[in-house]
Design an enzyme around this catalytic site. Structure first.
Site, mmCIF file in Angstrom:
data_model
loop_
_atom_site.group_PDB
_atom_site.id
_atom_site.type_symbol
_atom_site.label_atom_id
_atom_site.label_comp_id
_atom_site.label_asym_id
_atom_site.label_seq_id
_atom_site.Cartn_x
_atom_site.Cartn_y
_atom_site.Cartn_z
ATOM 1 C CG ASP A 16 44.844 -110.150 11.249
ATOM 2 O OD1 ASP A 16 45.984 -109.709 11.452
ATOM 3 O OD2 ASP A 16 44.326 -110.191 10.112
ATOM 4 N N GLY A 38 41.760 -100.788 5.347
ATOM 5 C CA GLY A 38 40.984 -101.853 6.007
ATOM 6 C C GLY A 38 41.560 -103.247 5.800
ATOM 7 C CB VAL A 39 39.898 -106.550 5.529
ATOM 8 C CG1 VAL A 39 39.022 -106.529 4.288
ATOM 9 C CG2 VAL A 39 40.353 -107.971 5.819
ATOM 10 C CG ASP A 40 42.002 -104.133 -0.563
ATOM 11 O OD1 ASP A 40 41.540 -103.321 -1.380
ATOM 12 O OD2 ASP A 40 42.740 -105.085 -0.883
ATOM 13 C CB THR A 124 30.454 -103.986 7.952
ATOM 14 O OG1 THR A 124 31.691 -104.674 8.232
ATOM 15 C CG2 THR A 124 29.409 -104.969 7.482
ATOM 16 C CB VAL A 126 36.003 -98.047 3.777
ATOM 17 C CG1 VAL A 126 35.957 -97.001 2.671
ATOM 18 C CG2 VAL A 126 37.298 -97.931 4.570
HETATM 19 N N1 APR Z 1 40.616 -109.126 9.698
HETATM 20 C C1 APR Z 1 39.257 -109.237 9.684
HETATM 21 N N2 APR Z 1 38.428 -108.193 9.506
HETATM 22 C C2 APR Z 1 39.004 -106.972 9.329
HETATM 23 C C3 APR Z 1 40.411 -106.778 9.318
HETATM 24 C C4 APR Z 1 41.227 -107.919 9.512
HETATM 25 N N3 APR Z 1 42.554 -107.844 9.513
HETATM 26 N N4 APR Z 1 40.647 -105.445 9.117
HETATM 27 C C5 APR Z 1 39.446 -104.844 9.019
HETATM 28 N N5 APR Z 1 38.452 -105.756 9.155
HETATM 29 C C6 APR Z 1 37.004 -105.563 9.134
HETATM 30 C C7 APR Z 1 36.484 -104.186 9.434
HETATM 31 O O1 APR Z 1 36.409 -103.980 10.835
HETATM 32 C C8 APR Z 1 35.106 -104.272 8.791
HETATM 33 O O2 APR Z 1 34.201 -104.880 9.696
HETATM 34 O O3 APR Z 1 36.591 -105.817 7.795
HETATM 35 C C9 APR Z 1 35.301 -105.230 7.610
HETATM 36 C C10 APR Z 1 35.269 -104.570 6.235
HETATM 37 O O4 APR Z 1 35.808 -103.256 6.341
HETATM 38 P P1 APR Z 1 36.752 -102.642 5.192
HETATM 39 O O5 APR Z 1 38.049 -103.340 5.191
HETATM 40 O O6 APR Z 1 36.739 -101.153 5.390
HETATM 41 O O7 APR Z 1 36.027 -103.024 3.828
HETATM 42 P P2 APR Z 1 34.708 -102.431 3.160
HETATM 43 O O8 APR Z 1 33.807 -101.780 4.148
HETATM 44 O O9 APR Z 1 34.172 -103.563 2.324
HETATM 45 O O10 APR Z 1 35.271 -101.271 2.217
HETATM 46 C C11 APR Z 1 36.041 -101.651 1.107
HETATM 47 O O11 APR Z 1 37.814 -100.236 1.777
HETATM 48 O O12 APR Z 1 39.937 -100.890 2.244
HETATM 49 C C12 APR Z 1 39.145 -100.350 1.268
HETATM 50 O O13 APR Z 1 40.135 -101.089 -0.789
HETATM 51 C C13 APR Z 1 39.025 -101.247 0.064
HETATM 52 O O14 APR Z 1 37.959 -99.574 -1.237
HETATM 53 C C14 APR Z 1 37.739 -100.758 -0.513
HETATM 54 C C15 APR Z 1 36.899 -100.467 0.721
#
Ligand code: APR
Length: 186
Positions: A16, A38-40, A124, A126
């Site tokens: 994480d 997601g990670v955001d 990778t 959303v």
């Molecule tokens: N730690 C590490 N990796 C993570 C975590 C975490 N806590 N949570 C999620 N991930 C991984 C996901 O499994 C994925 O492989 O981060 C990667 C990126 O996924 P997303 O968070 O969905 O980001 P992204 O694909 O770049 O989409 C960005 O999603 O959350 C919204 O505000 C954000 O609109 C933006 C979009």
């Protein structure tokens, strides 16, 4: 798994990213910088409400660019908010924008005396970028940047699940071999 290029160690781990004890963690943000899922979402929850209060003042961020904020309740001193592209196999700009998101994050890190940084797998989730296509672009961008910029000593690439880690390990073997770099397992 890890590889060394110049003074930089690039390490792949499963975990994480909000728990990483590095100078900066990279957020896979959207162009508003106002949070999301997601990670955001995980980073904003872990950092606390002051993070959003600061990102509101940053004026958004273009796709392929990155902006820095403080980390607040996170162990990391900073968050570098990078905006990756939404996957579209018919748009030739998409891979260029993904590489740019990594490179700009590292440039912003250097400009703020960050020497250890953690990345998630930008775009990778959303944004739908297939890991098989994104991983070699991401790892190649990191290695190429660190080959020319010494001060970064640690890049930790944090994968959220085992399949993503395995796919990135496969990609790192290929990308490292192209650059005649030695992989150290474990
Ligand atoms: N730690 C590490 N990796 C993570 C975590 C975490 N806590 N949570 C999620 N991930 C991984 C996901 O499994 C994925 O492989 O981060 C990667 C990126 O996924 P997303 O968070 O969905 O980001 P992204 O694909 O770049 O989409 C960005 O999603 O959350 C919204 O505000 C954000 O609109 C933006 C979009």
């Amino acid at each position: 798994m890890r590889v060394q290029i110049n003074r930089t160690i690039l390490q792949l781990v499963q975990g994480d990213i909000t728990r990483e004890e590095v100078d900066a963690i990279v957020n896979a943000a959207n162009s508003t910088l106002l949070g999301g899922g997601g990670v955001d979402g995980a980073i904003h929850r872990a950092a606390g409400p002051q993070l959003l209060a600061e990102t509101r003042t940053l004026g958004g961020c273009a796709t392929g660019d990155a902006k820095i904020s403080r980390g607040y309740r996170l162990k990391a001193r900073h968050v570098i908010h990078a905006v990756g592209p939404v996957y579209n196999p018919r748009d030739p700009d998409v891979p260029v924008l993904l590489v740019s998101a990594y490179r700009r994050s590292l440039e912003v890190a250097l400009a703020n005396s960050v020497t250890s940084i953690a990345f998630p797998a930008i775009s990778t989730g959303v944004y739908g970028y297939p890991v098989r296509e994104a991983a070699p672009l991401a790892l190649g961008a990191i290695l190429d940047f660190c080959a020319q910029h010494e001060p970064i000593t640690l890049v930790r690439y944090v994968l959220f699940d085992a399949p993503a880690l395995a796919q990135h390990e496969k990609a790192l073997r290929a990308v490292a071999a192209e650059r005649r770099l030695i992989i150290v397992e474990g």
